[in-house]
Design an enzyme around this catalytic site. Structure first.
Site, PDB file in Angstrom:
ATOM      1  N   ASP A  79       1.001  -0.844   0.045  1.00 57.41           N
ATOM      2  CA  ASP A  79       0.117   0.252   0.476  1.00 57.41           C
ATOM      3  C   ASP A  79       0.884   1.206   0.228  1.00 57.41           C
ATOM      4  O   ASP A  79       1.895   1.303   0.700  1.00 57.41           O
ATOM      5  CB  ASP A  79      -1.160  -0.124   0.869  1.00 57.41           C
ATOM      6  CG  ASP A  79      -0.452   0.103   2.244  1.00 57.41           C
ATOM      7  OD1 ASP A  79      -0.102   0.671   3.426  1.00 57.41           O
ATOM      8  OD2 ASP A  79      -0.125  -0.880   2.386  1.00 57.41           O
ATOM      9  N   GLU A 107      -8.249   4.675  11.922  1.00 54.79           N
ATOM     10  CA  GLU A 107      -7.481   4.318  13.059  1.00 54.79           C
ATOM     11  C   GLU A 107      -6.919   5.360  13.365  1.00 54.79           C
ATOM     12  O   GLU A 107      -7.643   6.691  13.565  1.00 54.79           O
ATOM     13  CB  GLU A 107      -5.726   3.901  12.773  1.00 54.79           C
ATOM     14  CG  GLU A 107      -5.438   4.582  11.519  1.00 54.79           C
ATOM     15  CD  GLU A 107      -4.178   4.529  10.743  1.00 54.79           C
ATOM     16  OE1 GLU A 107      -3.614   4.715  11.342  1.00 54.79           O
ATOM     17  OE2 GLU A 107      -4.342   4.469   9.716  1.00 54.79           O
TER      18      GLU A 107
END
Length: 342
Positions: A141, A228
């Site tokens: 990613d 997150e």
């Protein structure tokens, strides 16, 4: 026949181009957010002009026909334009991996080559017998912090898929997203886009911003919502578990309706334990676990992707990169990634 005033036409084109570029730069401002363990590099990050207009050719080289009004050509990267008439195959879950997902709006494609993992790690971890090396399909990613990427070289090192940072909040677009989105596809990687969620922004606004900037194209992997805690964010709010789940549901429902694919949830251990344990049983999870196998960090949770390192090293990228593995065999990967899941 009427004659055209070439200098006048050229001056009008330059004025229009300047206005358009200035406005787009204002709207698509880069984000100051970072995600996961990716740190900002010491060197300046290259930027990509969004919506740049090609310079007008010199008048001497342009004939009158070239200055005639031309019919409008649809922008090939229009994020808000759905692909009408696209077949939607029936969906089945990956065996023993995760719950059912809705049909994916892609047509089955020929299987691409799976490249074996050749990444290195600046901070290697001994995962024992349940090492990510035992999984055959790996990927990465990325975001602006990786700078310029040599995608063909990165793929040959074992990046069979890439999740690319697209947006965060309701008004930030990663300045490298469009370039990475195209280049990853051209290099043969399966690609998907992810959104970093802001807890201080309205969920529906964030969904609309993602949809505006991420195209709906055949073959793309399901979108990802990155949830997150981020100490570098200007948003310091800590919502209740109920409010977190409510905002996530609004965002994911909106994306699912638009793309025809159920979003994947990316998260980290502390956020998961506070908000997501036992939640969203019908969604795939992408779990960050860089010190132990996910089964130890997220007991009882089925998962589809494992982010096992934030300190990966690879040819094709300067600096560190996140490394991930798909939870399944090569056959299961091909079925899932193609959307057939049969």
């Amino acid at each position: 026949m009427h004659r055209f005033n070439v200098p006048f036409v050229l001056s009008i084109c330059l004025v229009v181009a300047g206005c358009t570029s200035s406005r787009m730069d204002e709207i698509l401002s880069p984000s100051s957010e970072t995600t996961s363990s990716i740190s900002r590099p010491d060197v300046p990050t290259p930027t990509v002009a969004v919506g740049a207009v090609k310079p007008v050719e010199a008048a001497a080289a342009v004939g009158v026909a070239a200055l005639m009004p031309q019919p409008a050509v649809p922008e090939p990267f229009e994020a808000s334009m759905p692909l009408a008439g696209m077949p939607v195959p029936a969906a089945r879950p990956v065996a023993m991996l995760a719950p059912d997902m809705p049909a994916v709006g892609t047509a089955p494609r020929m299987r691409g080559k799976i490249y074996s993992r050749q990444f290195r790690d600046a901070k290697p971890i001994n995962f024992g017998s349940r090492s990510p090396r035992s999984l055959p399909v790996h990927g990465v990613d990325v975001s602006r912090w990786q700078g310029e990427i040599d995608w063909p070289k990165l793929r040959s090192q074992g990046a069979n898929f890439a999740y690319i940072k697209a947006t965060d909040g309701g008004d930030h677009l990663d300045p490298m997203f469009r370039k990475n989105w195209r280049a990853a596809h051209e290099a043969g990687l399966k690609r998907g886009a992810y959104h970093f969620f802001y807890w201080c922004r309205v969920a529906s606004e964030q969904a609309d911003w993602f949809i505006r900037n991420v195209p709906k194209v055949p073959g793309a992997l399901p979108p990802v919502i990155d949830v997150e805690y981020n100490g570098e964010s200007s948003c310091k709010r800590r919502l209740s578990r109920a409010k977190v789940l409510e905002k996530m549901q609004v965002f994911m429902d909106r994306l699912e309706r638009h793309y025809g694919q159920r979003p994947i949830i990316y998260t980290a251990p502390d956020f998961y334990s506070d908000n997501l344990e036992g939640a969203f049983p019908n969604h795939h999870f992408w779990l960050r676990s860089v010190a132990a196998h996910p089964s130890k960090v997220y007991p009882g949770r089925k998962w589809l992707f494992w982010q096992y390192s934030g300190s990966g090293l690879s040819h094709g990228v300067t600096g560190r990169i996140d490394l991930n593995a798909f939870h399944g065999s090569e056959d299961e990967w091909h079925r899932w990634a193609s959307g057939t899941r049969g």
